[in-house]
Design a protein around this motif. Structure first.
Motif, PDB file in Angstrom:
ATOM      1  N   VAL A 103       0.597  -1.374  -0.171  1.00 36.10           N
ATOM      2  CA  VAL A 103       0.050  -0.400  -0.306  1.00 36.10           C
ATOM      3  C   VAL A 103       0.490   1.595   0.310  1.00 36.10           C
ATOM      4  O   VAL A 103       0.576   2.012  -0.703  1.00 36.10           O
ATOM      5  CB  VAL A 103      -1.057  -0.319   1.413  1.00 36.10           C
ATOM      6  N   GLN A 104       1.773   1.227   0.569  1.00 38.10           N
ATOM      7  CA  GLN A 104       3.041   2.089   1.156  1.00 38.10           C
ATOM      8  C   GLN A 104       3.461   2.525  -0.472  1.00 38.10           C
ATOM      9  O   GLN A 104       3.541   3.955  -0.907  1.00 38.10           O
ATOM     10  CB  GLN A 104       3.946   1.826   2.060  1.00 38.10           C
ATOM     11  N   ILE A 105       3.877   1.622  -0.906  1.00 34.70           N
ATOM     12  CA  ILE A 105       4.584   1.649  -2.987  1.00 34.70           C
ATOM     13  C   ILE A 105       3.436   2.681  -3.816  1.00 34.70           C
ATOM     14  O   ILE A 105       4.021   4.060  -3.841  1.00 34.70           O
ATOM     15  CB  ILE A 105       4.413   0.299  -3.166  1.00 34.70           C
ATOM     16  N   LEU A 106       2.058   1.498  -3.359  1.00 33.21           N
ATOM     17  CA  LEU A 106       1.083   2.556  -4.046  1.00 33.21           C
ATOM     18  C   LEU A 106       0.966   4.048  -3.842  1.00 33.21           C
ATOM     19  O   LEU A 106       1.125   4.636  -4.675  1.00 33.21           O
ATOM     20  CB  LEU A 106       0.344   2.088  -3.615  1.00 33.21           C
ATOM     21  N   PHE A 107       1.036   4.374  -2.730  1.00 35.09           N
ATOM     22  CA  PHE A 107       0.442   5.446  -1.948  1.00 35.09           C
ATOM     23  C   PHE A 107       1.853   6.635  -2.361  1.00 35.09           C
ATOM     24  O   PHE A 107       1.442   7.923  -2.719  1.00 35.09           O
ATOM     25  CB  PHE A 107       0.671   5.396  -1.094  1.00 35.09           C
ATOM     26  N   TRP A 108       3.106   6.843  -2.298  1.00 32.35           N
ATOM     27  CA  TRP A 108       4.236   7.128  -2.642  1.00 32.35           C
ATOM     28  C   TRP A 108       4.157   7.460  -4.249  1.00 32.35           C
ATOM     29  O   TRP A 108       4.670   8.579  -5.078  1.00 32.35           O
ATOM     30  CB  TRP A 108       5.430   6.670  -2.253  1.00 32.35           C
ATOM     31  N   GLY A 109       3.922   6.264  -4.538  1.00 35.80           N
ATOM     32  CA  GLY A 109       3.437   6.099  -6.856  1.00 35.80           C
ATOM     33  C   GLY A 109       2.293   6.617  -7.019  1.00 35.80           C
ATOM     34  O   GLY A 109       2.578   7.304  -7.998  1.00 35.80           O
ATOM     35  N   PHE A 110       1.233   7.683  -6.017  1.00 38.13           N
ATOM     36  CA  PHE A 110       0.774   8.564  -6.411  1.00 38.13           C
ATOM     37  C   PHE A 110      -0.442   9.039  -6.267  1.00 38.13           C
ATOM     38  O   PHE A 110      -0.783  10.109  -5.527  1.00 38.13           O
ATOM     39  CB  PHE A 110      -1.136   7.326  -6.668  1.00 38.13           C
ATOM     40  N   ILE A 111       1.638   9.701  -4.846  1.00 32.89           N
ATOM     41  CA  ILE A 111       1.391  10.724  -3.941  1.00 32.89           C
ATOM     42  C   ILE A 111       0.838  11.545  -5.039  1.00 32.89           C
ATOM     43  O   ILE A 111       0.340  13.403  -4.225  1.00 32.89           O
ATOM     44  CB  ILE A 111       2.648  11.078  -3.857  1.00 32.89           C
TER      45      ILE A 111
END
Lengths: 332, 250
Positions: free
Chosen positions: A129-137
């Motif tokens: 989830v964190q990877i997706l979060f920073w990817g779509f920040i």
């Protein structure tokens, strides 16, 4: 029976029948495993006059495919990305982890609460989830700027996605997540150092930070290093999740290849082999690092594998040189 | 050198020190004796501010420990100034507390180099002299775990002396040692006493107290029960508590 002085008496060791059975079963299992790994299966068969005629044979595990693509340019490029991600994320994680652990143990409530909150948030959510979060920040903050808060006066002002390109977002996500875990490792290391060490340093007039740098941290390293090796190896594999935000790492590269060739299993075996090779090298590095930081803690450091092999060989050699049987009353 | 007037200290609701009055002159050796839990170690640790006393006046060399009198208020000192005060007081611990990650030479030089900013070559030179003084020349490269308890404690004494302290505190320096190793540590301490060092020693070694101390204080339940010349106090104690303590120790 009477034995005196140095008369040799033959010693009959206990026979372990069940162990021999165990070994035999294991050997059978290994043979089956090797057979299936290196067996071939037919590609095309035709039925003629009641019997099957098979012409083309291929490795069940697709070894020709594995070796064909093993050092393929795309694969190697992906491997480099994986290694870069691992190294950068670990650097971010280790630096953050040390800072956060020290903050956590600080006398200042502000610092320790801040550290606790960080660990709580980043350890409490899935890394994927964190990877997706920073990817779509960029969805949350399209622009990043430095200026006077609550006004539109900016010193620096830029698009978020110009900084959080997929690779950077991946490093940020993996590094921040690792920092939360690593801070706990560092904290346990710092706590493990005997309080007397701190007291002695304090009584010499050292400040808290001098004590930390010269006495506590170097000793905590002995406790911190083994789980760090574990974390690096774990990170190496966790980086494969960045495929989610379109970073082409090792797994991304093989995925791209099998999307064209449809040879899924050989490509996954190929990637696994590369992961195994790198993690093996990392384990070896970890051993020597542990040995280095263990100095002073043990009277004699553990032997390196090479030293151990030499010692074992010497042992076997001397065993064959002496006669079978044990000298009663002497130890050799 | 050390002046304590009515020093109090409590942990939670347990009062460990209940008004300690001690006066140590420059160059004097003072022994603190008493049963465990009597507060002697706590008092010693108050002197270099490892523990903070709650009430009373505690001065080292005329300066208040941990506080500064400005006007009619006591101001707590900043960490840096407390460190400065500590750097002038040497301390030797029951469990040696040598830095496990450093070899013998580094254990001795780390204080002067990091705290006082002494040049490393100079620090190494004086460290070797100190090692010779405590009878451990040639052990420079050993790590603490490779030394016996007595040797470790002698290194600890050398480490404290390397800071050129004006006062040395010893917290039961021989209690963790095998009986046959006690002598070598006491010898170093006697030597130090003869050289004119001001020393405060928490100890159970009555022989040492009788031989070396100028003054002995007997603490019991956070107060000083009896004090004076060890030859008088330890041979013909007046308080029944000290009488019963001595009968158990000797």
């Amino acid at each position: 029976m009477e034995t005196n002085g140095d008369a040799a008496v033959e010693v009959v060791p206990v026979r372990h029948v069940s162990r021999w059975v165990g070994w035999a079963l294991l050997a059978l299992f290994v043979a089956m495993l090797v057979h299936t790994i290196f067996s071939k299966i037919p590609l095309s068969c035709t039925l003629a006059k009641g019997t099957w005629h098979c012409s083309k044979y291929n490795w069940r595990f697709g070894w020709n495919q594995v070796f064909h693509y093993f050092t393929n340019g795309q694969v190697l490029k992906g491997l480099v990305v994986t290694l870069e991600l691992t190294v950068l994320a670990m650097i971010v994680g280790i630096v953050l982890g040390i800072v956060v652990a020290i903050m956590r143990l600080s006398h200042s409530r502000l610092l320790s609460a801040a550290a606790w909150s960080y660990t709580w948030a980043f350890r409490g959510t899935p890394v994927y989830v964190q990877i997706l979060f920073w990817g779509f920040i960029g969805d949350l903050y399209p622009y990043l700027s430095i200026g006077i808060p609550f006004t539109h006066v900016y010193l620096v002002h830029f698009h978020a996605i110009s900084v959080f390109i997929p690779f950077n977002a991946a490093v940020a996500a993996l590094g921040l997540n690792e920092g939360a875990y690593f801070s706990e490792i560092v904290r346990s290391g710092l706590i493990a150092v005997d309080e007397g060490q701190t007291e002695a340093a304090t009584s010499l007039g050292m400040t808290r930070s001098q004590t930390l740098r010269n006495v506590v941290l170097p000793q905590a390293m002995r406790v911190i290093i083994p789980p760090t090796g574990n974390e690096v190896i774990s990170m190496l594999k966790t980086t494969s999740l960045v495929v989610a935000i379109a970073v082409i790492d090792l797994l991304g590269a093989v995925t791209n290849i099998y999307n064209q060739t449809y040879q899924i299993m050989p490509m996954l075996i190929l990637a696994s082999l590369w992961y195994l090779i790198v993690s093996t090298i990392l384990s070896i590095g970890q051993f020597y690092l542990e040995r280095f930081f263990g100095r002073g803690a043990l009277r004699t450091p553990p032997p390196t594998p090479i030293q151990r092999i030499r010692r074992d060989l010497r042992g076997i050699a001397s065993k064959y040189r002496t006669k079978r049987g044990v000298q009663v009353g002497t130890t050799s | 050198m050390v002046e304590a007037i009515g020093v109090h200290k409590s942990y939670a609701d347990i009062e460990v020190l209940r008004g300690i009055n001690v006066n140590v002159a420059r160059g004097e050796v003072t022994c603190l004796i008493g049963p465990s839990g009597s507060g002697k170690s706590t008092f010693l640790r108050c002197i270099n501010h490892l523990e903070k006393h709650d009430a009373g006046e505690l001065r080292v060399d005329g300066e208040l420990v941990g506080y500064e009198l400005r006007g009619d208020k006591l101001h707590e000192l900043t960490d840096r100034r407390i460190c400065n005060e500590r750097a002038q007081i040497g301390m030797v611990f029951q469990r040696f507390n040598l830095f496990q990650n450093l070899n013998v030479l580094e254990n001795i030089t780390v204080g002067p180099v990091k705290v006082k900013g002494v040049d490393e070559k100079q620090a190494n030179k004086s460290a070797r002299e100190l090692l010779e003084r405590v009878g451990l020349e040639g052990k420079e490269k050993n790590y603490p775990t490779q030394l016996s308890g007595g040797q470790q404690q002698r290194v600890a004494i050398a480490r404290a002396l390397a800071m050129e302290p004006k006062l040395m505190l010893f917290d039961e320096p021989t209690s963790a040692l095998d009986p046959e190793l006690v002598g070598e540590v006491l010898d170093v301490m006697k030597d130090l006493a003869r050289s004119g060092m001001t020393m405060i020693v928490v100890t159970h070694e009555m022989g040492f107290a009788k031989e070396v101390a100028d003054t002995v204080y007997f603490l019991d339940q956070g107060v000083i029960e009896e004090s004076g010349d060890p030859k008088i106090v330890l041979t013909s104690p007046s308080s029944p508590r000290l009488q019963s303590f001595l009968s158990k120790v000797l």
